[in-house]
Design a protein around this motif. Sequence first.
Motif, PDB file in Angstrom:
ATOM      1  N   TYR A 255      79.681  69.092  86.662  1.00  0.00           N
ATOM      2  CA  TYR A 255      79.156  67.969  85.880  1.00  0.00           C
ATOM      3  C   TYR A 255      79.775  66.655  86.349  1.00  0.00           C
ATOM      4  O   TYR A 255      79.081  65.647  86.520  1.00  0.00           O
ATOM      5  N   GLN A 259      77.792  63.459  87.994  1.00  0.00           N
ATOM      6  CA  GLN A 259      77.932  62.122  87.424  1.00  0.00           C
ATOM      7  C   GLN A 259      78.483  61.125  88.446  1.00  0.00           C
ATOM      8  O   GLN A 259      78.069  59.957  88.484  1.00  0.00           O
ATOM      9  N   GLY A 263      74.999  60.040  88.904  1.00  0.00           N
ATOM     10  CA  GLY A 263      74.893  59.562  87.527  1.00  0.00           C
ATOM     11  C   GLY A 263      74.556  58.086  87.435  1.00  0.00           C
ATOM     12  O   GLY A 263      74.675  57.338  88.363  1.00  0.00           O
TER      13      GLY A 263
END
Length: 263
Positions: A255, A259, A263
């Motif tokens: 994640y 990002q 992101g």
Amino acid sequence: MAHVLEIDALTIILLVLAGLTAGWVDAVVGGGGLIQLPALLLVPGIAPVQALATNKVGSIMGTSISALTYYRRVGPDLRTAAPMAVAAFVAAIAGAAVASRIPAEAFTPIILVACVAVATWTLARPSVGRTTVLRWEGNRHVGAALGLGLLIGAYDGLLGPGTGSFLVISLVGVLGYAFLPASAIAKIVNFATNAGALVFFVPHGAVIWSLGLAVGAANLVGGYIGARMAVAKGSGFVRVIFIVVVGALVLRLGYQTVQQYWG
């Protein structure tokens, strides 16, 4: 770093719960920093280096009791634990010294790839870690332990999360220990890395002691419960928890990487 943080009661409660859970996870298989450090980073106004330093106070309290519990009930191999812990202690001081200069984002993709490889290897070889079959003896074994201690100690001083898991998998995959004795050795080494980091952080005033001691007390309780549970249930239980923790680490780092770049 001398400014006073204003922390409400709910935040303290959540941090204590995070410390308790982190202590249990850390005692069983390592990786409690995945829970405890992010929780500290959510404290309003805290600097990243303060969170890292305060996390070490909480962690060393938990690793002290879990290391002692393992020592009494498992009898970890000190021929491995002692040289590995000394090397890790020295390397952790060096890692902590540069912790505020190198952004964690620079290491995230590398750690992610390593974790995916570790998880895949562990799942593909279910027999690994069930029994201890050392790959080397004598000086070669000690040399490998020293090298692993230096590498992982530097990482723990610099960043930290997942250190316990990296210690366990290196002891299982490189040196040939079963999961339970690997966890026992890992706790001794992890205590040394936390101590090494604090040798640098404490004189520089990076620790928020009120938070560190509160989280540490909870971490200590979780560490005691986790170590006793791991000893009672054996290497099979430790292996399952290891896979879960490494999986969580992969998801979190994945994640962060997404990002960071998209992101």
